[in-house]
Design a protein around this motif. Structure first.
Motif, PDB file in Angstrom:
ATOM      1  N   GLU A 126       0.827  -1.210   0.000  1.00  0.00           N
ATOM      2  CA  GLU A 126       0.000   0.000   0.000  1.00  0.00           C
ATOM      3  C   GLU A 126       0.862   1.261   0.000  1.00  0.00           C
ATOM      4  OE1 GLU A 126      -3.950  -1.807   2.286  1.00  0.00           O
ATOM      5  OE2 GLU A 126      -2.465  -0.648   3.416  1.00  0.00           O
ATOM      6  N   ALA A 127       1.949   1.268   0.786  1.00  0.00           N
ATOM      7  CA  ALA A 127       2.819   2.441   0.840  1.00  0.00           C
ATOM      8  C   ALA A 127       3.512   2.680  -0.493  1.00  0.00           C
ATOM      9  CB  ALA A 127       3.855   2.274   1.953  1.00  0.00           C
ATOM     10  N   ALA A 128       3.964   1.603  -1.139  1.00  0.00           N
ATOM     11  CA  ALA A 128       4.633   1.737  -2.433  1.00  0.00           C
ATOM     12  C   ALA A 128       3.670   2.264  -3.488  1.00  0.00           C
ATOM     13  CB  ALA A 128       5.215   0.392  -2.859  1.00  0.00           C
ATOM     14  N   LYS A 129       2.452   1.749  -3.513  1.00  0.00           N
ATOM     15  CA  LYS A 129       1.477   2.199  -4.506  1.00  0.00           C
ATOM     16  C   LYS A 129       1.086   3.652  -4.271  1.00  0.00           C
ATOM     17  CE  LYS A 129      -0.350  -2.207  -6.056  1.00  0.00           C
ATOM     18  NZ  LYS A 129      -1.504  -3.109  -6.213  1.00  0.00           N
ATOM     19  N   ALA A 130       0.965   4.043  -3.019  1.00  0.00           N
ATOM     20  CA  ALA A 130       0.634   5.439  -2.720  1.00  0.00           C
ATOM     21  C   ALA A 130       1.739   6.365  -3.206  1.00  0.00           C
ATOM     22  CB  ALA A 130       0.401   5.613  -1.216  1.00  0.00           C
ATOM     23  N   GLU A 131       2.997   5.997  -2.966  1.00  0.00           N
ATOM     24  CA  GLU A 131       4.128   6.814  -3.397  1.00  0.00           C
ATOM     25  C   GLU A 131       4.200   6.908  -4.918  1.00  0.00           C
ATOM     26  OE1 GLU A 131       7.470   9.120  -3.714  1.00  0.00           O
ATOM     27  OE2 GLU A 131       6.242   8.760  -1.929  1.00  0.00           O
ATOM     28  N   LEU A 132       3.893   5.815  -5.593  1.00  0.00           N
ATOM     29  CA  LEU A 132       4.002   5.758  -7.053  1.00  0.00           C
ATOM     30  C   LEU A 132       2.735   6.232  -7.766  1.00  0.00           C
ATOM     31  CD1 LEU A 132       5.773   2.297  -7.197  1.00  0.00           C
ATOM     32  CD2 LEU A 132       6.801   4.473  -7.900  1.00  0.00           C
ATOM     33  N   GLY A 133       1.680   6.523  -7.005  1.00  0.00           N
ATOM     34  CA  GLY A 133       0.431   6.956  -7.600  1.00  0.00           C
ATOM     35  C   GLY A 133      -0.296   5.856  -8.345  1.00  0.00           C
ATOM     36  N   LEU A 134      -0.147   4.626  -7.879  1.00  0.00           N
ATOM     37  CA  LEU A 134      -0.785   3.481  -8.521  1.00  0.00           C
ATOM     38  C   LEU A 134      -2.080   3.119  -7.812  1.00  0.00           C
ATOM     39  CD1 LEU A 134       2.376   1.193  -8.979  1.00  0.00           C
ATOM     40  CD2 LEU A 134       1.327   2.708 -10.686  1.00  0.00           C
ATOM     41  N   ASP A 135      -3.057   2.664  -8.575  1.00  0.00           N
ATOM     42  CA  ASP A 135      -4.305   2.199  -7.990  1.00  0.00           C
ATOM     43  C   ASP A 135      -4.059   0.978  -7.112  1.00  0.00           C
ATOM     44  OD1 ASP A 135      -5.697   4.157  -9.329  1.00  0.00           O
ATOM     45  OD2 ASP A 135      -6.279   2.851 -10.998  1.00  0.00           O
ATOM     46  N   GLU A 136      -4.942   0.787  -6.149  1.00  0.00           N
ATOM     47  CA  GLU A 136      -4.828  -0.371  -5.252  1.00  0.00           C
ATOM     48  C   GLU A 136      -4.751  -1.681  -6.024  1.00  0.00           C
ATOM     49  OE1 GLU A 136      -7.139  -1.130  -1.285  1.00  0.00           O
ATOM     50  OE2 GLU A 136      -8.336  -1.994  -2.908  1.00  0.00           O
ATOM     51  N   SER A 137      -5.495  -1.771  -7.129  1.00  0.00           N
ATOM     52  CA  SER A 137      -5.568  -3.020  -7.886  1.00  0.00           C
ATOM     53  C   SER A 137      -4.507  -3.135  -8.973  1.00  0.00           C
ATOM     54  CB  SER A 137      -6.953  -3.151  -8.521  1.00  0.00           C
ATOM     55  OG  SER A 137      -7.206  -2.061  -9.408  1.00  0.00           O
TER      56      SER A 137
END
Length: 294
Positions: free
Chosen positions: A96-107
């Motif tokens: 979750e932290a990596a996706k938030a930093e990269l601006g990626l959707d949860e899925s």
């Protein structure tokens, strides 16, 4: 595209109050790769393979096993965690932290690239609801196998049996594994929490995940593992004494309905060196994704 050879560091806050720094390497729009270390190896060791994957267009992140490397957790009599906590808390929070930093959707499609213990915990993680929710589409292990003593030979088998006994003794005496008893550390894992070592010991002696899931509200851990259908490939190098092919096969056997394979890689990069010399693993990882349409 800018290729990052040094990571962006973001924090994952763990429920026990500790903090896990996550090494993030921005890439392109391909699946996110989340790397998980082995026992006693800090996340920074895997930066070359993460940077290589990012250069190929895969945004990448390296988790830190709790209590290792730059994690602020410290195992003790009153601070313990096991495979289940790592799977349900740390693996989830790092993704979750990596996706938030990269601006990626949860899925956003995500693939786990694991080393040794990291692959054992990832096997349990795949059986949980968080894996499909977070878009986890596959698992690629390097030197990831079960520590089941019967899959090893010679001195390594002896060290595992001795280690299992010492870990139980350390847990009773100190409430955790202190790193060595009387100067003896049979496997070189350093200071580790009691529950983690108990989970490892149960796998080493019985090749069973029952101890991992027991008491955590999972009615049937075998059924949960049998529900995993994602593609999985466990690989090893021919001179990896810490993960013989039989060890990988024993871990793969816990996922009877997954598209799972075990394979030897060319070269002699042993149990650890591949992370610093990433070409062979990166090439095979990329083919694994292509073969499975990820």
């Amino acid at each position: 595209m800018t290729h990052h050879t040094e990571p962006i560091i973001v924090d994952a806050d763990i429920p026990d109050g500790s903090r896990t720094p996550v090494n993030v390497f921005p890439g392109g729009e391909r699946p996110l790769v989340v790397l998980w270390p082995g026992f006693g190896v800090g996340a920074s060791y895997y930066r070359p393979i993460a940077a290589e994957l990012a250069a190929r267009g895969f945004p990448s992140a390296i988790g830190e096993l709790r209590g290792q490397g730059a994690s602020t957790a410290r195992a003790g009599r009153h601070a313990s965690w096991g495979y289940f906590e790592l799977a349900t808390q740390d693996y989830r929070l790092v993704i979750e932290a990596a996706k938030a930093e990269l601006g990626l959707d949860e899925s956003h499609p995500t693939v786990l690239l694991t080393h040794s213990l990291g692959g054992q915990v990832a096997t349990a993680f795949l059986a949980l609801d968080d894996a499909p929710r977070l878009g986890v589409a596959g698992l690629f292990g390097v030197g990831s196998g079960s520590p089941y003593f019967r899959t090893f030979e010679g001195n390594t088998r002896v060290r595992i049996r001795v280690g299992a006994s010492l870990f139980a003794l350390g847990n009773r005496l100190f409430g955790h594994w202190p790193g060595a008893i009387a100067g003896i550390d049979p496997v070189g894992y350093g200071r580790q929490p009691a529950r983690l070592m108990a989970d490892w010991r149960h796998l080493a002696l019985h090749n069973s995940f029952e101890h991992v899931f027991d008491g955590h509200g999972v009615a049937d851990h075998r059924a949960a593992l049998a529900g995993v259908e994602a593609p999985v490939l466990f690989t090893r190098f021919e001179n990896d004494e810490m993960c013989p092919l039989a060890s990988s096969q024993a871990l793969a056997g816990h996922l009877p309905n997954a598209e799972v394979g075990c394979e030897e890689l060319p070269g002699r990069l042993g149990h650890n060196r591949w992370a610093r010399e990433p070409q062979i693993v990166a090439d095979r990882f990329e083919r694994f994704l292509e073969d499975n349409g990820i």
